[in-house]
Design a protein around this motif. Structure first.
Motif: not given
Length: 258
Positions: A107-132
């Motif tokens: 639901a947050f955009g990622f699959g199970w690390e040890l089994t299946d990947g995320a279903p098609a169409g799933i997109v990461p929800v958070m963007t982390l950034s800061a200015p130079v």
């Protein structure tokens, strides 16, 4: 598509975790459509993996989730106090002796690390950034950060970004991580510090105020949380959950077409 608003500057340092509720809503809807033979359980552990428990619980309840799974009784109370009508199970107090089957962190955009990947169409929800904050021209051989483990291979420019391991950037990614500025990838130069990283931007026209994206959906050259996990022997879930409290969460809600 990007969850980043370049005009955002919510703190003096400009640290920003943009949470796209539209993306989360679509992710949950995709999972709900795939749920067969049982309820859709969304894991909301650790403040919804750092995204914010109550805002995401509300969207999950509206988008097809049947059960929210938490670890702490206070989370159950927070969801109830917010007037969100959904079944909430707490691992430590409910009938579950082990975590219930559910969607992992899809639901947050990622699959199970040890089994299946995320279903098609799933997109990461958070963007982390800061200015130079600053850009400095340095000569060949110039040492960077603690221990001077990184030395410029040639004359280059270094950009200082106020995101460090206190903000969830894994120190174990020293020497292999990167961030994106203006749609281009730049490697981290030297050790990742508590409050900052340095990027080697070469001869690019990077200026103070340009926004460095630590991770996001991965569609504008920026890494994803899964990339950081791969660089630090971690998981995407750990990377998300470790984003520090001093990084403000900013909620946006945009219609998503996939």
């Amino acid at each position: 598509m990007s969850a980043l608003d370049p005009a955002a500057d919510p703190t003096p340092t400009g640290r920003d975790a943009a949470i796209d509720l539209g993306v989360f809503r679509t992710n949950v809807s995709i999972l709900a459509a795939r749920a067969v033979g049982g309820p859709l359980v969304i894991d909301m552990t650790a403040d919804a993996y750092g995204h914010g428990l109550v805002p995401l619980a509300r969207v999950a309840a509206e988008s097809g989730a049947d059960i929210l799974s938490v670890r702490d009784r206070s989370d159950v109370e927070s969801i109830a106090d917010a007037g969100i009508s959904i079944d909430v199970h707490c691992w430590h107090t409910s009938r579950f002796a082990i975590p219930p089957a559910g969607s992992g962190i899809a639901a947050f955009g990622f699959g199970w690390e040890l089994t299946d990947g995320a279903p098609a169409g799933i997109v990461p929800v958070m963007t982390l950034s800061a200015p130079v904050l600053s850009v400095k021209r340095v000569p060949e051989g110039h040492g960077v950060s603690y221990g001077l483990v990184y030395r410029a291979a040639r004359e280059t420019s270094l950009a200082l970004v106020p995101l460090g391991y206190a903000d969830g950037i894994p120190r174990g990614a020293t020497g292999s991580g990167w961030m994106a500025i203006n749609g281009r990838q730049y490697p981290i130069a030297g050790r990742i510090a508590m409050d900052q990283v340095v990027l080697d931007v070469g001869d690019a026209a990077v200026e103070p105020g340009d926004r460095a994206v630590a991770f996001g959906p991965g569609v504008e050259a920026e890494p994803t949380a899964a990339d950081w996990a791969a660089h630090s022997a971690s998981t995407a879930g750990e990377i998300l959950a470790r984003i520090g409290r001093r990084v403000p969460r900013r909620y946006i809600d945009r219609e998503v077409s996939r």
